[in-house]
Scaffold this motif. Structure first.
Motif, PDB file in Angstrom:
ATOM      1  N   ILE A  75      25.979   0.858 -37.154  1.00 43.53           N
ATOM      2  CA  ILE A  75      24.932   0.103 -36.466  1.00 43.53           C
ATOM      3  C   ILE A  75      24.380   0.962 -35.334  1.00 43.53           C
ATOM      4  O   ILE A  75      25.161   1.493 -34.525  1.00 43.53           O
ATOM      5  CB  ILE A  75      25.499  -1.210 -35.872  1.00 43.53           C
ATOM      6  N   LEU A  87      22.686   7.252 -41.718  1.00 44.39           N
ATOM      7  CA  LEU A  87      23.699   6.259 -41.339  1.00 44.39           C
ATOM      8  C   LEU A  87      24.468   5.777 -42.561  1.00 44.39           C
ATOM      9  O   LEU A  87      23.903   5.599 -43.639  1.00 44.39           O
ATOM     10  CB  LEU A  87      23.043   5.057 -40.659  1.00 44.39           C
ATOM     11  N   ALA A 133       2.084  -2.235 -36.212  1.00 44.81           N
ATOM     12  CA  ALA A 133       1.812  -3.541 -36.810  1.00 44.81           C
ATOM     13  C   ALA A 133       0.908  -4.424 -35.942  1.00 44.81           C
ATOM     14  O   ALA A 133      -0.055  -3.941 -35.339  1.00 44.81           O
ATOM     15  CB  ALA A 133       3.137  -4.225 -37.140  1.00 44.81           C
ATOM     16  N   ILE A 174      22.188  -5.250 -42.359  1.00 44.28           N
ATOM     17  CA  ILE A 174      21.962  -5.570 -40.945  1.00 44.28           C
ATOM     18  C   ILE A 174      20.607  -6.244 -40.789  1.00 44.28           C
ATOM     19  O   ILE A 174      19.608  -5.792 -41.370  1.00 44.28           O
ATOM     20  CB  ILE A 174      21.996  -4.274 -40.108  1.00 44.28           C
ATOM     21  N   HIS A 175      20.584  -7.297 -39.983  1.00 41.08           N
ATOM     22  CA  HIS A 175      19.339  -8.025 -39.681  1.00 41.08           C
ATOM     23  C   HIS A 175      19.099  -7.938 -38.183  1.00 41.08           C
ATOM     24  O   HIS A 175      19.926  -8.383 -37.383  1.00 41.08           O
ATOM     25  CB  HIS A 175      19.540  -9.483 -40.121  1.00 41.08           C
ATOM     26  N   SER A 231       7.329   4.536 -40.111  1.00 40.46           N
ATOM     27  CA  SER A 231       7.508   4.229 -38.687  1.00 40.46           C
ATOM     28  C   SER A 231       6.556   5.030 -37.802  1.00 40.46           C
ATOM     29  O   SER A 231       6.417   6.241 -37.950  1.00 40.46           O
ATOM     30  CB  SER A 231       8.949   4.548 -38.280  1.00 40.46           C
ATOM     31  N   ASP A 232       5.939   4.334 -36.849  1.00 37.82           N
ATOM     32  CA  ASP A 232       5.151   5.031 -35.822  1.00 37.82           C
ATOM     33  C   ASP A 232       6.027   5.517 -34.680  1.00 37.82           C
ATOM     34  O   ASP A 232       5.724   6.536 -34.053  1.00 37.82           O
ATOM     35  CB  ASP A 232       4.082   4.084 -35.252  1.00 37.82           C
ATOM     36  N   LEU A 261       4.318  -9.102 -35.003  1.00 36.55           N
ATOM     37  CA  LEU A 261       5.395  -8.232 -35.512  1.00 36.55           C
ATOM     38  C   LEU A 261       6.017  -7.407 -34.399  1.00 36.55           C
ATOM     39  O   LEU A 261       7.215  -7.125 -34.413  1.00 36.55           O
ATOM     40  CB  LEU A 261       4.859  -7.329 -36.620  1.00 36.55           C
ATOM     41  N   GLY A 282      14.255  -8.773 -38.661  1.00 31.43           N
ATOM     42  CA  GLY A 282      14.078  -9.285 -40.020  1.00 31.43           C
ATOM     43  C   GLY A 282      12.697  -9.086 -40.602  1.00 31.43           C
ATOM     44  O   GLY A 282      12.443  -9.463 -41.748  1.00 31.43           O
ATOM     45  N   THR A 283      11.775  -8.452 -39.859  1.00 30.86           N
ATOM     46  CA  THR A 283      10.390  -8.368 -40.346  1.00 30.86           C
ATOM     47  C   THR A 283      10.263  -7.473 -41.571  1.00 30.86           C
ATOM     48  O   THR A 283       9.357  -7.649 -42.379  1.00 30.86           O
ATOM     49  CB  THR A 283       9.438  -7.843 -39.251  1.00 30.86           C
ATOM     50  N   ASP A 284      11.154  -6.533 -41.706  1.00 36.96           N
ATOM     51  CA  ASP A 284      11.157  -5.684 -42.893  1.00 36.96           C
ATOM     52  C   ASP A 284      12.209  -6.158 -43.891  1.00 36.96           C
ATOM     53  O   ASP A 284      11.943  -6.298 -45.083  1.00 36.96           O
ATOM     54  CB  ASP A 284      11.429  -4.228 -42.481  1.00 36.96           C
ATOM     55  N   LEU A 297      22.261  -9.233 -35.756  1.00 39.45           N
ATOM     56  CA  LEU A 297      22.747  -8.663 -34.490  1.00 39.45           C
ATOM     57  C   LEU A 297      22.268  -9.498 -33.302  1.00 39.45           C
ATOM     58  O   LEU A 297      22.508  -9.153 -32.149  1.00 39.45           O
ATOM     59  CB  LEU A 297      22.243  -7.220 -34.334  1.00 39.45           C
ATOM     60  N   VAL A 320       0.773   0.728 -31.294  1.00 35.44           N
ATOM     61  CA  VAL A 320      -0.005   0.648 -32.554  1.00 35.44           C
ATOM     62  C   VAL A 320       0.868   0.244 -33.739  1.00 35.44           C
ATOM     63  O   VAL A 320       0.444   0.327 -34.894  1.00 35.44           O
ATOM     64  CB  VAL A 320      -0.753   1.969 -32.856  1.00 35.44           C
ATOM     65  N   PHE A 336      -0.589   0.798 -41.502  1.00 38.05           N
ATOM     66  CA  PHE A 336       0.271   1.971 -41.402  1.00 38.05           C
ATOM     67  C   PHE A 336      -0.592   3.234 -41.285  1.00 38.05           C
ATOM     68  O   PHE A 336      -1.773   3.209 -41.606  1.00 38.05           O
ATOM     69  CB  PHE A 336       1.189   2.050 -42.624  1.00 38.05           C
TER      70      PHE A 336
HETATM   71  C1  LIG Z   1       2.794  -6.521 -42.250  1.00 36.63           C
HETATM   72  C2  LIG Z   1       3.590  -5.447 -41.603  1.00 36.63           C
HETATM   73  C3  LIG Z   1       2.949  -4.386 -40.987  1.00 36.63           C
HETATM   74  C4  LIG Z   1       3.678  -3.375 -40.367  1.00 36.63           C
HETATM   75  N1  LIG Z   1       3.016  -2.331 -39.769  1.00 36.63           N
HETATM   76  C5  LIG Z   1       3.725  -1.344 -39.173  1.00 36.63           C
HETATM   77  C6  LIG Z   1       3.088  -0.246 -38.552  1.00 36.63           C
HETATM   78  O1  LIG Z   1       1.876  -0.144 -38.501  1.00 36.63           O
HETATM   79  N2  LIG Z   1       3.873   0.718 -37.986  1.00 36.63           N
HETATM   80  C7  LIG Z   1       5.238   0.660 -38.006  1.00 36.63           C
HETATM   81  O2  LIG Z   1       5.898   1.549 -37.476  1.00 36.63           O
HETATM   82  N3  LIG Z   1       5.863  -0.357 -38.603  1.00 36.63           N
HETATM   83  C8  LIG Z   1       5.146  -1.355 -39.164  1.00 36.63           C
HETATM   84  N4  LIG Z   1       5.779  -2.414 -39.759  1.00 36.63           N
HETATM   85  C9  LIG Z   1       7.206  -2.419 -39.792  1.00 36.63           C
HETATM   86  C10 LIG Z   1       7.736  -3.204 -38.598  1.00 36.63           C
HETATM   87  O3  LIG Z   1       7.379  -2.598 -37.416  1.00 36.63           O
HETATM   88  C11 LIG Z   1       9.137  -3.118 -38.711  1.00 36.63           C
HETATM   89  O4  LIG Z   1       9.359  -3.985 -39.790  1.00 36.63           O
HETATM   90  C12 LIG Z   1       9.930  -3.583 -37.515  1.00 36.63           C
HETATM   91  O5  LIG Z   1       9.855  -2.755 -36.392  1.00 36.63           O
HETATM   92  C13 LIG Z   1      11.320  -3.589 -38.018  1.00 36.63           C
HETATM   93  O6  LIG Z   1      12.125  -4.138 -37.038  1.00 36.63           O
HETATM   94  P1  LIG Z   1      13.031  -5.384 -37.380  1.00 36.63           P
HETATM   95  O7  LIG Z   1      13.859  -5.574 -36.185  1.00 36.63           O
HETATM   96  O8  LIG Z   1      12.220  -6.542 -37.856  1.00 36.63           O
HETATM   97  O9  LIG Z   1      13.887  -4.775 -38.584  1.00 36.63           O
HETATM   98  P2  LIG Z   1      14.706  -5.525 -39.712  1.00 36.63           P
HETATM   99  O10 LIG Z   1      13.761  -6.050 -40.732  1.00 36.63           O
HETATM  100  O11 LIG Z   1      15.687  -6.451 -39.134  1.00 36.63           O
HETATM  101  O12 LIG Z   1      15.471  -4.260 -40.311  1.00 36.63           O
HETATM  102  C14 LIG Z   1      14.788  -3.209 -40.961  1.00 36.63           C
HETATM  103  C15 LIG Z   1      15.820  -2.278 -41.593  1.00 36.63           C
HETATM  104  O13 LIG Z   1      16.570  -1.616 -40.592  1.00 36.63           O
HETATM  105  C16 LIG Z   1      17.968  -1.908 -40.709  1.00 36.63           C
HETATM  106  N5  LIG Z   1      18.426  -2.076 -39.332  1.00 36.63           N
HETATM  107  C17 LIG Z   1      17.925  -2.955 -38.420  1.00 36.63           C
HETATM  108  N6  LIG Z   1      18.547  -2.803 -37.243  1.00 36.63           N
HETATM  109  C18 LIG Z   1      19.459  -1.830 -37.396  1.00 36.63           C
HETATM  110  C19 LIG Z   1      20.424  -1.243 -36.518  1.00 36.63           C
HETATM  111  N7  LIG Z   1      20.567  -1.615 -35.248  1.00 36.63           N
HETATM  112  N8  LIG Z   1      21.212  -0.245 -37.009  1.00 36.63           N
HETATM  113  C20 LIG Z   1      21.092   0.169 -38.296  1.00 36.63           C
HETATM  114  N9  LIG Z   1      20.189  -0.355 -39.172  1.00 36.63           N
HETATM  115  C21 LIG Z   1      19.391  -1.346 -38.729  1.00 36.63           C
HETATM  116  C22 LIG Z   1      18.031  -3.186 -41.527  1.00 36.63           C
HETATM  117  O14 LIG Z   1      19.231  -3.313 -42.251  1.00 36.63           O
HETATM  118  C23 LIG Z   1      16.836  -3.020 -42.451  1.00 36.63           C
HETATM  119  O15 LIG Z   1      17.145  -2.201 -43.566  1.00 36.63           O
HETATM  120  C24 LIG Z   1       5.072  -3.444 -40.360  1.00 36.63           C
HETATM  121  C25 LIG Z   1       5.739  -4.517 -40.977  1.00 36.63           C
HETATM  122  C26 LIG Z   1       5.011  -5.510 -41.585  1.00 36.63           C
HETATM  123  C27 LIG Z   1       5.747  -6.642 -42.236  1.00 36.63           C
END
Ligand SMILES: Cc1cc2nc3c(=O)[nH]c(=O)nc-3n(C[C@H](O)[C@H](O)[C@H](O)COP(=O)(O)OP(=O)(O)OC[C@H]3O[C@@H](n4cnc5c(N)ncnc54)[C@H](O)[C@@H]3O)c2cc1C
Length: 325
Positions: free
Chosen positions: A209, A204, A100, A27-28, A161-162, A104, A31-33, A51, A98, A237
């Motif tokens: 989803i 999950l 990221a 799932i995307h 995760s925060d 982000l 996409g930041t992670d 999504l 707080v 983090f």
């Molecule tokens: C440089 C950097 C610093 C960061 N610092 C912090 C921080 O300080 N604190 C913090 O909490 N986070 C931090 N993060 C993490 C960032 O907050 C998360 O990457 C972001 O919230 C993830 O959301 P996304 O929508 O981009 O997830 P995605 O990258 O799209 O998905 C992340 C994971 O979740 C799964 N997923 C996504 N959506 C769903 C869904 N609806 N149902 C089931 N599974 C799903 C995906 O398959 C994947 O495995 C940091 C990330 C980076 C790159």
């Protein structure tokens, strides 16, 4: 460079769920992670299912019972900016604020934040560690200054995760859909400790989803907060963090839900803190007992003993603050 995969952007939840029938699909959301994990070969996939084109997954709305619903695709930044979150669910507003960096928070979503992969440098790096199907956790005898002091069992990550500890403290629930059903999972029960399965982060199934996160109505007298300590003032983090959700009757705490971040592979319920403050006024003796309770049973690794003092200090600071709020 990113490896090759096919990319689907289905227009409905049903079609997205059907695509997840392929066990290796991912799932995307923002996409930041996910994209970082794919680029670094933490895992592979044939199909990325976005999504982003599914209507109804984004936004914040009031529930009929006085709670709040957060669409799974709601960006963290929208949660930070939301007046209802700030006014009634302070711990979530604090935590989202707080996460990221601003960029982000604009791109990353709330569901992605809950489901993100661990940040352990062995897991993310070129190591065949236990979490990736190998034999051992390299952190145990290695560079473990950012790893856990509770709940380590063959794998010693901390959950990054925060928002998860804040949502867990507030009693939030995830709604998740699969091709055959939908169900509710408490955020406090969403993440899997390594003692249960060191290769799995959430309960999950691969074809489930998260569609929304539901916050129950705040109890009368609820005060909540989240604070994390990090190695630098810029984005980072949690080395140690605490989410408090305390219900007060006058100056007495009647109910307490306390979760730690930076402590364990899952948001760690601080039962020792809850026991020390429930039914009490937050005076100096109670707060001192809670600070001790926060680290009772901790098992620091060779390089992260400093977290003990950090948690004691954090609990002392945050209980003083919430008692005077
Ligand atoms: C440089 C950097 C610093 C960061 N610092 C912090 C921080 O300080 N604190 C913090 O909490 N986070 C931090 N993060 C993490 C960032 O907050 C998360 O990457 C972001 O919230 C993830 O959301 P996304 O929508 O981009 O997830 P995605 O990258 O799209 O998905 C992340 C994971 O979740 C799964 N997923 C996504 N959506 C769903 C869904 N609806 N149902 C089931 N599974 C799903 C995906 O398959 C994947 O495995 C940091 C990330 C980076 C790159």
């Amino acid at each position: 460079m990113l490896p090759k995969f096919s990319y689907a952007r289905p227009p409905s939840l049903r079609e997205a769920l059907n695509l997840l029938d392929n066990e290796n699909a991912r799932i995307h959301s923002g996409g930041t992670d996910l994209l970082g994990c794919l680029r670094d070969r933490v895992f592979t996939t044939d199909t990325v299912v976005s999504l982003g084109a599914i209507p109804g997954l984004r936004g914040i709305s009031a529930s009929a019972d006085g709670g709040l619903k957060l669409g799974a695709m709601t960006p963290i930044a929208e949660i930070v900016a939301d007046a209802a979150v700030a006014g009634r669910f302070t711990a979530l507003a604090d935590a989202a604020g707080v996460v990221a960096s601003p960029q982000l928070r604009n791109q990353g979503t709330i569901a992605g934040n809950l489901c993100q992969k661990p940040r352990c440098w062995y897991y993310r790096g070129d190591f065949d560690c236990l979490r990736k199907g190998g034999e051992i956790c390299f952190a145990y005898d290695g560079e473990n200054q950012y790893h856990c002091i509770f709940g380590g069992d063959m794998c010693y990550i901390v959950h990054p995760s925060d928002t998860a500890p804040a949502l867990a403290a507030l009693g939030a629930t995830c709604r998740a859909s699969s091709p055959s059903a939908s169900r509710s999972v408490l955020v406090a029960a969403l993440l899997v400790p390594p003692s249960v399965d060191p290769q799995r982060e959430t309960v999950l199934e691969p074809d489930e989803i998260i569609t929304e996160i539901v916050l129950p109505p705040p109890a009368a007298g609820l005060r909540s907060s989240y604070r994390k300590v990090r190695a630098r003032a810029s984005w980072d983090f949690a080395l140690a963090g605490v989410a408090l959700a305390l219900v007060f009757d006058g100056d007495v705490v009647t109910t307490a839900r306390v979760f730690l971040s930076g402590a364990a592979p899952i948001p760690w319920r601080a039962a020792g803190v809850e026991a020390a403050i429930t039914g009490k006024k937050l005076d100096a003796a109670t707060i001192a007992a809670a600070a001790e309770g926060s680290v009772a049973g901790a098992e620091p690794l060779s390089m992260n003993g400093y977290k003990i003092e950090l948690f004691r200090g954090l609990i002392t600071e945050q209980l003083n603050a919430i008692g005077n709020a």
